[in-house]
Every structure is written in structure tokens, then in C-alpha cells.
Design a protein around this motif. Structure first.
Motif, PDB file in Angstrom:
ATOM      1  N   GLU A 146       5.284  -0.989  -0.575  1.00 19.82           N
ATOM      2  CA  GLU A 146       4.938  -1.189  -1.986  1.00 19.82           C
ATOM      3  C   GLU A 146       6.121  -1.741  -2.766  1.00 19.82           C
ATOM      4  O   GLU A 146       7.258  -1.301  -2.595  1.00 19.82           O
ATOM      5  CB  GLU A 146       4.493   0.137  -2.628  1.00 19.82           C
ATOM      6  CG  GLU A 146       3.048   0.488  -2.364  1.00 19.82           C
ATOM      7  CD  GLU A 146       2.536   1.564  -3.298  1.00 19.82           C
ATOM      8  OE1 GLU A 146       1.414   1.407  -3.801  1.00 19.82           O
ATOM      9  OE2 GLU A 146       3.243   2.556  -3.529  1.00 19.82           O
ATOM     10  N   ARG A 156      -2.632   1.903   7.115  1.00 19.55           N
ATOM     11  CA  ARG A 156      -1.700   0.920   6.550  1.00 19.55           C
ATOM     12  C   ARG A 156      -0.748   0.421   7.622  1.00 19.55           C
ATOM     13  O   ARG A 156      -0.445   1.112   8.592  1.00 19.55           O
ATOM     14  CB  ARG A 156      -0.918   1.508   5.372  1.00 19.55           C
ATOM     15  CG  ARG A 156       0.314   2.309   5.762  1.00 19.55           C
ATOM     16  CD  ARG A 156       0.965   2.958   4.563  1.00 19.55           C
ATOM     17  NE  ARG A 156       1.661   2.020   3.699  1.00 19.55           N
ATOM     18  CZ  ARG A 156       2.954   1.718   3.822  1.00 19.55           C
ATOM     19  NH1 ARG A 156       3.686   2.242   4.791  1.00 19.55           N
ATOM     20  NH2 ARG A 156       3.524   0.882   2.974  1.00 19.55           N
ATOM     21  N   THR A 175      -7.750   1.098  -2.282  1.00 16.06           N
ATOM     22  CA  THR A 175      -7.725   0.461  -0.969  1.00 16.06           C
ATOM     23  C   THR A 175      -8.469  -0.868  -0.975  1.00 16.06           C
ATOM     24  O   THR A 175      -8.029  -1.852  -0.379  1.00 16.06           O
ATOM     25  CB  THR A 175      -8.351   1.395   0.082  1.00 16.06           C
ATOM     26  OG1 THR A 175      -7.663   2.653   0.040  1.00 16.06           O
ATOM     27  CG2 THR A 175      -8.247   0.813   1.476  1.00 16.06           C
ATOM     28  N   ARG A 230      -8.764  -4.172   3.828  1.00 12.80           N
ATOM     29  CA  ARG A 230      -7.981  -3.574   2.751  1.00 12.80           C
ATOM     30  C   ARG A 230      -7.221  -4.647   1.964  1.00 12.80           C
ATOM     31  O   ARG A 230      -6.737  -5.623   2.533  1.00 12.80           O
ATOM     32  CB  ARG A 230      -6.991  -2.554   3.328  1.00 12.80           C
ATOM     33  CG  ARG A 230      -7.640  -1.337   3.981  1.00 12.80           C
ATOM     34  CD  ARG A 230      -6.618  -0.374   4.590  1.00 12.80           C
ATOM     35  NE  ARG A 230      -5.784  -1.042   5.583  1.00 12.80           N
ATOM     36  CZ  ARG A 230      -4.490  -1.355   5.408  1.00 12.80           C
ATOM     37  NH1 ARG A 230      -3.877  -1.044   4.279  1.00 12.80           N
ATOM     38  NH2 ARG A 230      -3.822  -1.955   6.363  1.00 12.80           N
ATOM     39  N   GLU A 279      -2.017   5.579   2.510  1.00 14.23           N
ATOM     40  CA  GLU A 279      -3.248   4.822   2.745  1.00 14.23           C
ATOM     41  C   GLU A 279      -3.579   4.791   4.242  1.00 14.23           C
ATOM     42  O   GLU A 279      -2.728   4.470   5.078  1.00 14.23           O
ATOM     43  CB  GLU A 279      -3.117   3.398   2.199  1.00 14.23           C
ATOM     44  CG  GLU A 279      -4.414   2.602   2.246  1.00 14.23           C
ATOM     45  CD  GLU A 279      -4.378   1.363   1.372  1.00 14.23           C
ATOM     46  OE1 GLU A 279      -4.145   1.502   0.151  1.00 14.23           O
ATOM     47  OE2 GLU A 279      -4.565   0.261   1.909  1.00 14.23           O
ATOM     48  N   SER A 332       0.833  -1.209   0.000  1.00 12.84           N
ATOM     49  CA  SER A 332       0.000   0.000   0.000  1.00 12.84           C
ATOM     50  C   SER A 332       0.862   1.251   0.000  1.00 12.84           C
ATOM     51  O   SER A 332       1.971   1.248   0.543  1.00 12.84           O
ATOM     52  CB  SER A 332      -0.919   0.004   1.225  1.00 12.84           C
ATOM     53  OG  SER A 332      -0.157   0.045   2.417  1.00 12.84           O
TER      54      SER A 332
END
Length: 257
Positions: A46, A40, A141, A232, A37, A33
Motif C-alpha cells: 500500500e 494479496r 477488495t 481484485r 486482504e 492492498s
């Protein structure tokens, strides 16, 4: 059509119960993410992942009827009807540990051996396969967008504000863009790998299968008891492989090993 090319794959578990699976094309996606976000976790860095091989994945979470069809008569002293809310054939099975799921898969592969091409097997999806199928080409999300319908009787998924306080039949909510149901909510889903907070590095990471060892297995997707942040697409959670919970079930993959 050869297996691995057909868009669907169905396994007959008994005369009345079938396991429906959808083909997922290979590809590259961004797993994890963005730092922006909401809610998170620090374990969601990521990174780009390339899956070089397509795979099949259950259209639905494994149901009570499917679990019972495979596990009836097992010699492992496991109940074929372990669920908190039994006698609901189309609800997801739960109170199944990661270890129990492995016994289910061993039995499923044996039961289906005459119909399985050489080198193929029923498995739990890897964590990256799971998130790839859950995201279904989206980078939001959730697979439907960045917001969740936080009202009683939620139209997005079965989670804590749905007001049910329990599982419900699979397929009730809308499918994601690839046609998978309940990737968000209903029950958490076991994945194949060991949990490690740090994702592998590389750009892209190719066909990751997780660390070689560990203490905890990964579950994904949130459940009927989760708040929206736990549904999520990037959310990761880990448990010991032997835990039984009314919020944890699983979904089956089928792939060439």
C-alpha cells in the motif's frame, strides 16, 4: 467545453463505431492492498498516489468492432479480427499483445489527428491510472465491496464461476461508481508500464509511470477464466509484451502528454 473539462469524450472510428470515454478527475488514493486482504500478492504494498492531471479512459474495454475499425488495412500484417470468438462486435477484442495495442494506438492517433488537441494522445493508462479508475473512490477488495458473487451466473463480473468460459458483450454487468464497465473480469487489460514488483516509495508518489525499463508489461483486472482473487482491484500480473491470449485485451486512455 474544452477537452479535459467535458465529462465524456467520443471518437468516431467509422460511420457506425464510436469509442466512448469518461473523464477522471485528478486526485489522491491508496494504491495496493492491506496486508489483511485475502490472496494479496507481495507486490501490492500500500502507498498513497497523487495523480495531478485528469485523464479520459474508455468506458468499456476495446471491442472487436472498435479494433476492426482502426486496424483494417494495417500494414503490420496484423489481423483486424484476432479474437478467439470472432464476429461478436460488442465483445472485447482479445489475442492482442501489448505490442499490437501500441500499433492500434498509433493508428488511432493518426486517424483522429484532426480532432486531437495539441499535446493530447490516445494511450494505454498507467498502472496507477488504471487502479484509480478501477477503485473509483473505493478502498474495498472490489469496487462493489469485499466479496464476489461466487455463483454460476455471477451478477458481479464475468470470471470462471460465471460458467461461460469465454468473453461476453461489454457493459453486461453493473458499472463501477465512476461509470466504467468490466474493470473486473471479462478480459485482462494491458497497462502502459513495465512491471516492477516493488512500488515506488514516497508519500505520496506523484504521477508514477512505472520503471524506465523491464522485461514484462502489466495487465490488470482479471478475465473470464480467472478466479475471483485475480479480479481484485489491487491484483497485478505481468507478461512479455508479445504474448497473445484469449483472456487479454485492453482499454484506451486519452490524455495530455
Amino acid at each position: 467545453v474544452n477537452v479535459g473539462q467535458a465529462s465524456t469524450h467520443n471518437a468516431d472510428l467509422n460511420a457506425s463505431v464510436q469509442l466512448q470515454m469518461l473523464w477522471v478527475e485528478p486526485g489522491t488514493f491508496t494504491m495496493g492492498s492491506p496486508t489483511t486482504e485475502t490472496s494479496r500478492g507481495t507486490d501490492e504494498t500500500e502507498h498513497n498516489v497523487t495523480l495531478t492531471k485528469g485523464f479520459y479512459l474508455g468506458k468499456y474495454e476495446v471491442t472487436q468492432a472498435q479494433y476492426e475499425a482502426v486496424m483494417t488495412g494495417n500494414t503490420n500484417s496484423l489481423s483486424a479480427t484476432p479474437s478467439q470468438w470472432p464476429n461478436n462486435p460488442n465483445r472485447p477484442v482479445e489475442k492482442v499483445s501489448w505490442a499490437d495495442a501500441q500499433i492500434f494506438l498509433t493508428r488511432l492517433n493518426a486517424q483522429q489527428s484532426a480532432n486531437i488537441p495539441a499535446g493530447w494522445a490516445y494511450v494505454l493508462p498507467t498502472e496507477s491510472q488504471w487502479e484509480y479508475a478501477c477503485r473509483a473512490g473505493t478502498s474495498t477488495t472490489y469496487s462493489w465491496g469485499n466479496d464476489i458473487n461466487a455463483t454460476i451466473g455471477s451478477s458481479d463480473a464475468n470470471y470462471n464461476v460465471s460458467g461461460l468460459g469465454q468473453t461476453r458483450d461489454v457493459g453486461y454487468y453493473a458499472a463501477n461508481p465512476l461509470g466504467f464497465f468490466d474493470m473486473h473480469g471479462n478480459v485482462w487489460e494491458w497497462t502502459a508500464g513495465w512491471y516492477q514488483a516493488a512500488y515506488p516509495t514516497g508519500n505520496p508518489v506523484v504521477d508514477p509511470s512505472g520503471p524506465a525499463s523491464g522485461s514484462f508489461r502489466v495487465r490488470r483486472g482479471g478475465s473470464w477464466g480467472s478466479d475471483g482473487t485475480n479480479l481484485r482491484s489491487a491484483r497485478r500480473y505481468s507478461n512479455t509484451p508479445n504474448i497473445l491470449a484469449s483472456s487479454i485485451g485492453f482499454r484506451v486512455g486519452f490524455q495530455k502528454q
